[in-house]
Enzyme design. Structure first.
Site, PDB file in Angstrom:
ATOM      1  N   ASP A  65       0.785  -1.240   0.000  1.00  6.74           N
ATOM      2  CA  ASP A  65       0.000   0.000   0.000  1.00  6.74           C
ATOM      3  C   ASP A  65       0.823   1.300   0.000  1.00  6.74           C
ATOM      4  O   ASP A  65       0.459   2.267   0.681  1.00  6.74           O
ATOM      5  CB  ASP A  65      -0.961   0.014   1.199  1.00  6.74           C
ATOM      6  N   GLU A  95      -4.633  -0.775  -1.438  1.00  8.27           N
ATOM      7  CA  GLU A  95      -5.959  -0.825  -0.803  1.00  8.27           C
ATOM      8  C   GLU A  95      -6.901   0.029  -1.647  1.00  8.27           C
ATOM      9  O   GLU A  95      -6.656   1.224  -1.839  1.00  8.27           O
ATOM     10  CB  GLU A  95      -5.899  -0.294   0.633  1.00  8.27           C
ATOM     11  N   LYS A 141      -6.658  -4.702  -3.337  1.00  2.00           N
ATOM     12  CA  LYS A 141      -7.288  -5.443  -2.230  1.00  2.00           C
ATOM     13  C   LYS A 141      -8.333  -4.565  -1.538  1.00  2.00           C
ATOM     14  O   LYS A 141      -8.056  -3.419  -1.197  1.00  2.00           O
ATOM     15  CB  LYS A 141      -6.225  -5.915  -1.230  1.00  2.00           C
ATOM     16  N   LYS A 158      -7.878  -4.965   4.603  1.00  5.71           N
ATOM     17  CA  LYS A 158      -6.570  -4.612   5.157  1.00  5.71           C
ATOM     18  C   LYS A 158      -5.559  -5.726   4.820  1.00  5.71           C
ATOM     19  O   LYS A 158      -4.414  -5.439   4.529  1.00  5.71           O
ATOM     20  CB  LYS A 158      -6.663  -4.420   6.679  1.00  5.71           C
ATOM     21  N   VAL A 184       3.172   0.183   4.321  1.00  9.08           N
ATOM     22  CA  VAL A 184       2.415   0.921   5.338  1.00  9.08           C
ATOM     23  C   VAL A 184       0.981   0.390   5.430  1.00  9.08           C
ATOM     24  O   VAL A 184       0.468  -0.169   4.473  1.00  9.08           O
ATOM     25  CB  VAL A 184       2.382   2.418   4.968  1.00  9.08           C
ATOM     26  N   THR A 185       0.348   0.648   6.556  1.00  7.46           N
ATOM     27  CA  THR A 185       0.973   1.035   7.802  1.00  7.46           C
ATOM     28  C   THR A 185       1.299  -0.237   8.587  1.00  7.46           C
ATOM     29  O   THR A 185       0.614  -1.251   8.447  1.00  7.46           O
ATOM     30  CB  THR A 185       0.072   1.929   8.671  1.00  7.46           C
ATOM     31  N   CYS A 205      -2.377  -2.636   7.611  1.00  8.94           N
ATOM     32  CA  CYS A 205      -2.343  -3.560   6.467  1.00  8.94           C
ATOM     33  C   CYS A 205      -1.114  -4.470   6.454  1.00  8.94           C
ATOM     34  O   CYS A 205      -1.197  -5.612   5.992  1.00  8.94           O
ATOM     35  CB  CYS A 205      -2.463  -2.772   5.170  1.00  8.94           C
ATOM     36  N   GLN A 210       7.776 -14.625  21.475  1.00 11.04           N
ATOM     37  CA  GLN A 210       7.518 -16.057  21.673  1.00 11.04           C
ATOM     38  C   GLN A 210       8.190 -16.908  20.597  1.00 11.04           C
ATOM     39  O   GLN A 210       7.596 -17.814  20.015  1.00 11.04           O
ATOM     40  CB  GLN A 210       6.006 -16.323  21.691  1.00 11.04           C
TER      41      GLN A 210
END
Ligand code: C5J
Length: 223
Positions: free
Chosen positions: A25, A73, A130, A133, A158-159, A163, A203
């Site tokens: 994006d 987007e 798209k 997001k 971004v961002t 997204c 993790q």
């Protein structure tokens, strides 16, 4: 196997043909004054800071023949792919479909919906419009990746927390090895970027890896 020095541990690199650079994006609506980002009250200069880094990554990937994917987007002019819940959200000065200084906000084909000139796609590069997001929702991205047997995705754009993060999570659930390039992604909110990088890689890399562009470039060039 070759690798990129990454967080939380080295990211294994297979052959270059299995890797794609994903540029999320980088469109005028988010990076230039008069677009959607600014209408929502954001300072767009924060996003402009990553443009030279993304350009450097793009140039190297082009030189090495790595698949490049650009996402955008956007919605159809009749807004048939824009749920009312999305359109009504935000309460900015302009919303999706409204006419602004760069044409209709987030509408496919409008001037503001174009990728910024510094990163204009080259012939043959994949462009994924798209409506959501995430880049896997209602798009041809899964087929494009499968056709090319791509397994490793290097994320920029971004961002970070919207997204980019959504797409990286979607990709992880589909089995892709995902790495977010730290200085090639930006948010209007620095704290959100920091938190996103931390939560994606926590993790033991629960969603994936992160690394600075210098390490990504070194890893790709040495492959
Ligand atoms: C947003 C995006 N922030 N590309 N879109 O609405 O992150």
């Amino acid at each position: 196997m070759a690798e990129i020095l990454a967080h939380p541990y080295p990211y294994p690199l297979p052959s270059l043909s299995q890797v794609a650079l994903v540029i999320i994006d980088m469109q005028r609506d988010f990076l230039e004054p008069g677009g959607f980002g600014e209408a929502l009250g954001n300072d767009v200069t924060k996003l402009q800071a990553i443009v030279p880094t993304v350009q450097a990554l793009l140039a190297t990937c082009r030189r090495l023949g790595i698949t490049v994917i650009h996402t955008l987007e956007c919605h159809q002019p009749d807004l048939s792919d824009c749920p009312p819940a999305k359109r009504e959200r935000g309460k900015g000065s302009l919303t999706i479909g409204d006419r602004g200084p760069m044409g209709r906000i987030l509408i496919q084909g409008e001037p503001g919906n174009a990728i910024i000139p510094e990163l204009t796609p080259a012939p043959g590069e994949i462009i994924i419009p798209k409506p959501g997001k995430g880049a896997f929702y209602h798009t041809t991205l899964p087929q494009e990746l499968a056709q090319r047997q791509i397994t490793h995705l290097l994320f920029t754009g971004v961002t970070t927390e919207v997204c980019v993060q959504t797409t990286m999570r979607e990709a992880n659930d589909r089995g892709y090895e995902c790495l977010l390039i730290e200085d090639a992604t930006a948010s209007y909110f620095e704290d959100f970027k920091t938190a996103t990088l931390a939560m994606l890689t926590a993790q033991g890399g629960i969603i994936g890896w992160s690394a600075p562009s210098t390490e990504v470039l070194a890893g790709l060039i040495n492959l």
